[in-house]
Scaffold this active site. Structure first.
Site, PDB file in Angstrom:
ATOM      1  N   ASP A   1       0.905  -1.257   0.064  1.00  0.00           N
ATOM      2  CA  ASP A   1      -0.419   0.048   0.079  1.00  0.00           C
ATOM      3  C   ASP A   1       0.891   1.278   0.350  1.00  0.00           C
ATOM      4  O   ASP A   1       0.365   2.271  -0.479  1.00  0.00           O
ATOM      5  CB  ASP A   1      -1.266   0.048   0.674  1.00  0.00           C
ATOM      6  CG  ASP A   1      -2.605  -1.292   0.893  1.00  0.00           C
ATOM      7  OD1 ASP A   1      -1.953  -1.210  -0.177  1.00  0.00           O
ATOM      8  OD2 ASP A   1      -2.830  -1.040   1.890  1.00  0.00           O
TER       9      ASP A   1
ATOM     10  N   ASP B   1      -7.826  -8.133   9.405  1.00  0.00           N
ATOM     11  CA  ASP B   1      -7.092  -7.183   8.938  1.00  0.00           C
ATOM     12  C   ASP B   1      -7.173  -6.306   9.654  1.00  0.00           C
ATOM     13  O   ASP B   1      -6.875  -5.037   9.735  1.00  0.00           O
ATOM     14  CB  ASP B   1      -8.235  -7.171   8.090  1.00  0.00           C
ATOM     15  CG  ASP B   1      -8.238  -8.221   6.727  1.00  0.00           C
ATOM     16  OD1 ASP B   1      -6.964  -8.102   5.982  1.00  0.00           O
ATOM     17  OD2 ASP B   1      -9.229  -8.397   5.789  1.00  0.00           O
TER      18      ASP B   1
END
Ligand code: BGC
Length: 623
Positions: free
Chosen positions: A341, A561
């Protein structure tokens, strides 16, 4: 980690046609021929087997030397159809002129003793049909005669060739299920060829997954086997996450207890137990300062304002590189997944998030990634794959072009330039479907392109495999080497179970058509936290399609997550509303519900309910 989408501006540009990569049908043929030359004692047998899908193929060849010892060799053959092309080969220097293909030996495999074999292969493309070539030659001598040397076995006679007709290839329809694809799983030995001969251990090969066995992480494997039914997939290869400095010595978040040396020692042990196949271990490099700058679930321990970049270099990357460079580990293939990311956040989230703004203005993300590439690429048996988010983050042209430029700029600034990068990975820890089987970006409904649907939202990609292939093409066009290989994280993008559509919708409304046809059952393609309904995806395997090095399981299924409530922790992790099933989202997910499962623990910690759902909804199914 998280994965933030950001729809780009509407564009009327029609993008080039993309390979329809929805399927992995197998066309496995074995063309065998033998040959001798009366003058030179060249005598050879070549075995050719190809898997194929619509427009693409992956071929493996084995050369067996039935004549005198060879000090060097060139293999040539002709494709029967003009549309057949080699795109990317391994274990030889590949070239093509018209339909004539030539593969010249590399230093490590150029001498072939009498009776010795070597394997090589390529990924390629085709248009109308994909018949197998049959006219193999070594050093100009046809491999279609009878061995002359008395020592050569009579069993290598030309009589085996007629049954391997070129017409066997294109008959496999794209409608076949992905589960019928080749079994080149990293967790399986390279049994495709009986005479498989891996390059010498430690060689930096083009595709580290090819012909290799995958490392099974005992930490994850134990958690998986403790779940009902989990032992069915507990020997799957998953990645080791180094998500903080302490993880290098004592394991990453949650239930994980093994440090990097523990894993590499165990990998050496698994490698020895496996016999001749090389072993590939995957390690995620994930501790940049201001990590996960556009979210809260996986914020890390280092801050730019607190000397984070210097600490990242000296306490994290230097230590990891020092361990990986230990000669004890030089026969392993160590794949590193670099900073999920981070660079994508610099493309889309700088204006909205202060932490991303700081990451950009300080240069910390770019310099951190460059530092990691320099240190890791310098180790011969380490492979570097940079994270490239996913199609529902970068698939709009307004994001796609800029990220290609950023990747190129980052790599160009390293000591080895673009060669410091072995490849890129998409869908890390995300849920995007590998392939949408019932529509492509070119599908129209009642005169309206699927791009106009709310789900696709003017994106140029509808699934991960077309995105990964499109991104690779753009990166190579920009200046990355043609050896660049893509990985796709398929650990949680299976979308099986009873909610999976089994055919295309018949609706004439484009929104209804897409919503009823799509196998990705998320509420919005921007949702990313512990998604309800998801299943484990394609099992890891090498060379699944042209340009792809492997499907991999990077996010260990069952690890959360993130949490929606603040749970005290020393990992720098916050409460993230996107992990709250009642949260109505924000501009990044079109203000939709988050789609998250309730009751999740901190990111990286074991989430039993999620594991069980992923197992139940796996696609291909796990039985
Ligand atoms: C977490 C890490 C964890 C990884 C794998 C990330 O989202 O931040 O702590 O190791 O996922 O589960």
């Amino acid at each position: 980690m998280r994965s933030t989408p950001r729809p780009g501006a509407v564009s009327s540009t029609v993008r080039r046609g993309l390979v329809a990569a929805a399927v992995l049908a197998i066309g496995s043929t074995a063309a065998v021929a033998t040959a001798t030359s009366a003058s030179a004692a060249v005598s050879c047998k070549v075995t050719y087997s190809a898997s194929q899908w619509q427009g693409g193929m992956s071929a493996n060849l084995t050369i067996q030397n039935l004549g005198d010892a060879l000090s060097n060799w060139t293999l040539t053959f002709t494709f029967p159809n003009s549309g057949q092309k080699v795109a990317q080969g391994w274990s030889a220097n590949w070239s093509q002129s018209g339909s004539n293909v030539s593969a010249t030996a590399l230093d490590w495999n150029k001498s072939l003793a009498t009776g010795a074999s070597t394997s090589l292969g390529f990924n390629g493309t085709w248009t109308s049909s994909n018949p197998s070539p049959t006219d193999f030659k070594i050093n100009g001598v046809s491999c279609n005669g009878t061995p002359q040397s008395p020592s050569q076995s009579p069993s290598q006679s030309p009589s085996r060739s007629p049954s391997q007709s070129p017409s066997q290839s294109p008959s496999q329809s794209p409608s076949q299920s992905p589960s019928q694809s080749p079994s080149q799983s990293p967790s399986q030995s390279p049994s495709q060829s009986p005479s498989y001969s891996p390059p010498p251990p430690g060689t930096h090969v083009d595709n580290p997954y090819s012909g290799a066995t995958g490392y099974v992480n005992p930490d994850w494997s134990r958690s998986a086997s403790n779940e009902p039914g989990g032992s069915k997939i507990a020997n799957t290869s998953t990645a080791v996450w180094l998500d903080r400095i302490a993880a290098i010595s004592s394991g990453s978040a949650g239930q994980n207890s093994m440090g990097l040396r523990d894993h590499l020692d165990e990998a050496v042990r698994q490698d020895a137990a496996n016999g001749s196949a090389p072993l590939t271990i995957q390690v995620v490099i994930y501790d940049l300062p201001n990590r996960d700058c556009s979210a809260l679930a996986s914020n890390g321990e280092l801050k730019i304002a607190n000397n984070g970049l210097a600490r990242y270099k000296s306490e994290y990357i230097d230590v990891i590189a020092g361990i990986m460079a230990d000669s004890k580990y030089s026969n392993l293939r160590i794949v590193t997944v670099i900073e999920p990311d981070s660079l994508p956040n610099l493309i889309t989230n700088v204006s909205n998030f202060q932490a991303c703004q700081e990451a950009q203005s300080s240069g910390a993300y770019v310099q951190g990634v460059q530092y990691a590439l320099n240190k890791l690429h310098a180790i011969r048996n380490v492979y570097t794959y940079i994270d490239a988010a996913h199609h529902a983050w970068l698939g709009w042209d307004t994001n796609f072009g800029p990220v290609v430029n950023l990747f190129h700029q980052v790599a160009s600034g390293t000591t080895a330039g673009v060669n410091s990068v072995d490849g890129f990975i998409t869908n890390t820890a995300n849920f995007a479907a590998l392939s949408e089987p019932y529509f492509t970006i070119n599908t129209s409904v009642n005169g309206q392109s699927v791009r106009q649907s709310k789900w696709v939202d003017w994106n140029y990609y509808v699934d991960e495999q077309t995105f990964a292939v499109g991104l690779r093409n753009a990166l190579v066009a920009k200046g990355f080497p043609n050896t660049l290989g893509m990985l796709i994280d398929t650990s949680r993008n299976g979308w099986g179970g009873s909610a999976r559509p089994t055919k295309a919708s018949t609706s004439t409304n484009v929104d209804t058509f897409v919503n009823e046809s799509r196998v990705d059952r998320r509420i919005h393609a921007g949702n990313w936290c512990n998604q309800s309904g998801a299943g484990m995806g394609e099992r890891p395997r090498a060379n699944p399609a042209a340009g792809l090095d492997a499907y991999v399981w990077i996010k260990p299924p069952g690890e959360s997550d993130g949490a929606s409530a603040q749970i005290p922790n020393d990992e720098g992790k916050g409460a993230d509303p996107m992990c709250d099933p009642t949260y109505h989202g924000n501009s990044l997910n079109g203000n939709n519900l988050s789609g998250a499962l309730a009751g999740a623990p901190l990111s990286g910690h074991w989430f039993s309910a999620q594991f069980q759902q992923l197992l139940a909804n796996a696609y291909p199914p796990i039985s």
